[in-house]
Design an enzyme around this catalytic site. Structure first.
Site, mmCIF file in Angstrom:
data_model
loop_
_atom_site.group_PDB
_atom_site.id
_atom_site.type_symbol
_atom_site.label_atom_id
_atom_site.label_comp_id
_atom_site.label_asym_id
_atom_site.label_seq_id
_atom_site.Cartn_x
_atom_site.Cartn_y
_atom_site.Cartn_z
ATOM 1 N N GLU B 63 0.862 -1.206 -0.186
ATOM 2 C CA GLU B 63 0.113 -0.075 -0.059
ATOM 3 C C GLU B 63 0.761 1.208 0.019
ATOM 4 O OE1 GLU B 63 -0.862 -2.708 1.578
ATOM 5 O OE2 GLU B 63 -2.682 -3.105 0.562
ATOM 6 N N HIS B 132 -11.983 -4.480 8.622
ATOM 7 C CA HIS B 132 -12.236 -4.306 6.935
ATOM 8 C C HIS B 132 -13.737 -3.759 6.935
ATOM 9 C CE1 HIS B 132 -9.298 -7.420 6.297
ATOM 10 N NE2 HIS B 132 -9.474 -7.305 4.973
HETATM 11 C C1 LIG Z 1 -2.663 -4.346 4.046
HETATM 12 C C2 LIG Z 1 -3.442 -5.329 3.418
HETATM 13 N N1 LIG Z 1 -3.445 -5.087 1.932
HETATM 14 C C3 LIG Z 1 -4.245 -6.080 1.349
HETATM 15 C C4 LIG Z 1 -5.289 -7.025 1.878
HETATM 16 C C5 LIG Z 1 -6.238 -7.913 1.077
HETATM 17 N N2 LIG Z 1 -5.409 -9.208 1.262
HETATM 18 C C6 LIG Z 1 -6.078 -10.222 2.274
HETATM 19 S S1 LIG Z 1 -5.451 -11.613 2.015
HETATM 20 C C7 LIG Z 1 -4.338 -10.946 0.532
HETATM 21 C C8 LIG Z 1 -3.256 -11.789 0.016
HETATM 22 C C9 LIG Z 1 -2.342 -12.208 1.067
HETATM 23 O O1 LIG Z 1 -1.496 -13.014 0.262
HETATM 24 P P1 LIG Z 1 -0.422 -14.100 1.004
HETATM 25 O O2 LIG Z 1 0.323 -13.355 2.061
HETATM 26 O O3 LIG Z 1 0.492 -14.696 0.060
HETATM 27 O O4 LIG Z 1 -1.381 -14.938 1.763
HETATM 28 P P2 LIG Z 1 -2.376 -16.026 1.313
HETATM 29 O O5 LIG Z 1 -3.728 -15.615 1.235
HETATM 30 O O6 LIG Z 1 -1.720 -16.599 0.057
HETATM 31 O O7 LIG Z 1 -2.341 -17.205 2.411
HETATM 32 C C10 LIG Z 1 -4.502 -9.462 0.038
HETATM 33 C C11 LIG Z 1 -4.136 -8.792 -0.795
HETATM 34 C C12 LIG Z 1 -5.098 -7.108 3.569
HETATM 35 N N3 LIG Z 1 -5.870 -7.777 3.938
HETATM 36 N N4 LIG Z 1 -4.420 -6.024 4.009
#
Ligand SMILES: Cc1ncc(C[n+]2csc(CCOP(=O)(O)OP(=O)(O)O)c2C)c(N)n1
Ligand SMILES: [Mg+2]
Lengths: 327, 329
Positions: B63, B132
């Site tokens: 972000e 959220h």
């Molecule tokens: C700061 C922030 N940015 C974006 C999100 C939206 N978001 C939730 S899970 C996710 C993906 C996370 O990917 P990863 O760290 O690889 O974990 P996975 O879901 O694959 O277990 C995103 C972009 C968030 N929750 N917090």
């Protein structure tokens, strides 16, 4: 296969508990019985189980939005978890947190987290406190591949190394962040490459092989506990379901073939096959374990169903330690 | 008008972006999952297919760097639209928003131009819990240099988003997650609604309700209910919170002599306090009752629907609040 059979069975049990909890949560979500978002851990069980199996009860972990598996692996109670997912007063967070904030500080589980990357700095703080108190506890930060793109991860990794803290960074690299493949958001293939930049050792393990994860975790936890500082473990793994919810096939960002390929490497069945082959356990034994744990899940669903919802007068409770000054 | 063209709120956003990208090659978008996937709310659907991956960029989960990308590209001549999926995530990028985007122009003696649009989605009502579901607009409105927009319907969404993109100052466009599917009349041709101009959503003579985003729609329901009791509500939707259309609000209150401000954000320190102050400073002699604020209690947004439904104000809370104000006379 040097691990004692009872340790292998312990890891197996942790994985089956996660699988059953998650499959049950998925079914409830499908029939609209769970409010809010649901990020399932199915497929990645070997990571939480292998790592938490290397921890003591008083060690700490921080988690992610995909956090049920971490809590279950740390010993989480099905009843209170299921009740929390349903938003009931008897849940772990009294219905205030839900899936994305599930936590049990008495088990050292410092919360699932709705903010990607936010858990790692908190694990650094727990590791600092652990060394400060000098009781030999360690902290583990669980995090996804995608979260290593956020500043918080880098600040946490650097600070942990600069302060030489008793911490393990445990990465679940499932190759996706939400609906975007890893290779679109970073120019490296292996998260472990980041470790060198902070001056900590890193290893890649097969995240579908609970024994491999466990052995790496034992080594890293031992290092942390004995003053050897931080380490990073990258477990190559895969989530069988969609980023959230219960769809697993027909997703536009990944192919069904890819899903099928990973499901063939199911971490639980892989371990069972291997143990049976090595005469460390029998099919009957495993069937009995599944049946026993399944009964626990059914009981948890019943417990959650029968539990009351929190009443509106609870909204203001728990914002501060005391209610004075609240508006 | 039966043949009016209807569009969903989310598609009104999408159409504004599409038309501005067609009109101006300097406009590009960047954010998480917005390219191939079209955004988690579908807001950017189809845009990468149409404009390519150089103009609709999938970013890492970063972000701070996403907003920084926008700041740097804006100050060097492009017209970026950067997306922060959920409003809660602005907290991760606050340095770039508050210390950089909002202040560069001023700190550089007025020379820099930042035609930057930050888009995000706020509001609760989805059991998405405390990280959220927030309504953090007051935080942003407190920062000189930013403009803050919160549309309550598809028509305003398209016109305001168009204005944000064309604006030469940093703007934050806050979609409400519960309004994404709301449909309404949206003209096909491009149009813009000036930032800082509010709207009389419903004319009335007895009490002024100032409400924005989803609460404006709840106020409309409340007004119908109150009409049955002979209370005639005028609803002012400021649409833009910074700059705020104080003139419109004050002139309405001078007519109705009563004012209630409604928002989903926590009451304490919310925009309601600012609006109430403006009203009492500029129309004190016209008031028949104190200005009332309706907002959420001073707690994080609870997860359980059993709590959240009592936490977020709705038409019933508004009806009650207005009855209380009118009863004071
Ligand atoms: C700061 C922030 N940015 C974006 C999100 C939206 N978001 C939730 S899970 C996710 C993906 C996370 O990917 P990863 O760290 O690889 O974990 P996975 O879901 O694959 O277990 C995103 C972009 C968030 N929750 N917090
Ligand atoms: Mg991932």
């Amino acid at each position: 296969m040097d691990l004692p059979v009872h340790v292998q069975l312990d890891l197996h049990r942790r994985m089956v508990r996660i699988r059953l909890f998650e499959e049950a949560a998925g079914r409830l979500a499908e029939s609209n019985r769970l409010p809010g978002f649901l990020h399932l851990y199915v497929g990645e069980e070997a990571v939480a189980a292998g790592v938490c199996g290397a921890l003591n009860d008083d060690d700490h972990i921080t988690s992610t939005h995909r956090g049920h598996g971490h809590l279950v692996a740390k010993g989480g109670d099905f009843n209170r978890m299921m009740a929390e997912l349903m938003g009931k007063a008897t849940g772990y967070c009294k219905g205030k947190g839900g899936s994305m904030h599930i936590s049990d500080t008495s088990l050292g589980m410092l919360g699932a987290n709705g903010i990607v990357g936010a858990g790692s700095p908190i694990a650094v703080g727990a590791a600092f406190a652990n060394r400060y108190r000098g009781r030999g506890q360690v902290a583990v930060a669980f995090f996804g591949d995608g979260s290593t793109n956020i500043g918080a991860f880098h600040e946490a990794a650097n600070m942990a190394c600069a302060l030489h803290l008793p911490i393990v960074f445990a990465c679940e690299n499932n190759e996706y962040g939400e609906f975007t493949p890893r290779d679109k958001t970073m120019a490296i293939t292996d998260i472990v490459d980041r470790a060198a930049g902070y001056g900590m050792p890193g290893v890649i393990v097969d995240g579908m092989d609970v024994i491999a994860v466990h052995e790496a975790a034992v080594e890293a936890v031992e290092r942390a506990r004995t003053g050897g500082g931080p380490s990073l473990i990258e477990a190559k793994t895969y989530r069988f379901y969609n980023h959230h919810g219960v769809q697993n096939l027909g997703l536009k960002y990944r192919s069904d073939d890819e899903v099928a390929m990973w499901k063939q490497r199911d971490p639980i069945f892989t371990l069972e096959d291997r143990m049976i082959e090595n005469k460390a356990a029998t099919r009957d034994q495993f069937d009995a374990i599944w049946a026993e744990l399944r009964a626990g899940i059914e009981a948890a669903i019943a417990f959650a169903d029968e539990s009351p919802y929190p009443t509106p007068d609870q909204i203001m409770v728990g914002v501060y330690t005391s209610m004075s000054g609240a508006n | 008008m039966a043949d009016e063209r209807k569009l969903a709120y989310v598609m009104a956003f999408n159409e504004a972006v599409k038309q501005q990208m067609e009109a101006d090659p300097n406009v590009f978008c960047a954010g998480e999952d917005i390219g191939a996937f079209g955004g988690v709310f579908g807001t950017f659907g189809g845009l990468q297919a149409k404009f390519g991956a150089d103009r609709v960029v999938d970013t890492p989960i970063s972000e701070q760097a996403i907003v920084g990308l926008g700041v740097g590209a804006a100050v060097t001549g492009l017209r970026p639209i950067v997306d922060l999926m959920f409003m809660d995530f602005i907290c991760v990028a606050l340095d770039q928003i508050v210390n950089q985007a909002a202040k560069l122009k001023y700190m550089f003696g007025g020379d820099a131009v930042l035609p930057l649009t930050i888009t995000t989605a706020g509001g609760g009502g989805l059991s998405a819990a405390a990280q959220h579901s927030q309504s953090l607009e007051a935080l942003l409105c407190h920062i000189p240099g930013l403009k803050v927009v919160m549309p309550s319907n598809p028509y305003d969404m398209k016109g305001l988003m168009t204005a944000c993109i064309q604006e030469n100052n940093p703007t934050v466009m806050i979609k409400h997650k519960r309004l994404l599917g709301m449909t309404g009349h949206v003209p096909e041709e491009s149009y813009s609604i000036p930032l800082g101009k509010g709207n009389i959503l419903r004319p009335g003579k007895d009490v002024t309700i100032v409400a924005y985003a989803r609460m404006a729609n709840e106020a409309l329901i409340a007004a119908d209910e109150l009409a049955k009791d002979g209370i005639d509500c005028e609803i002012i939707d400021p649409r833009t919170l910074q700059p705020l259309d104080t003139d419109l609000i004050v002139s309405s209150v001078k007519k109705t002599n009563h004012a209630v401000v409604v928002h989903e954000a926590v009451r304490f320190g919310g925009l309601g306090g600012e609006i109430a102050s403006q009203i009492q400073e500029l129309a004190f002699d016209y008031l028949d009752a104190p200005v009332t604020r309706i907002g959420a209690p001073f707690s994080p947004v609870p997860f359980s629907p059993a709590l959240e439904q009592h936490y977020i104000p709705d038409s019933k809370t508004i009806v009650q609040g207005i009855r209380d104000v009118m009863a004071r006379v």
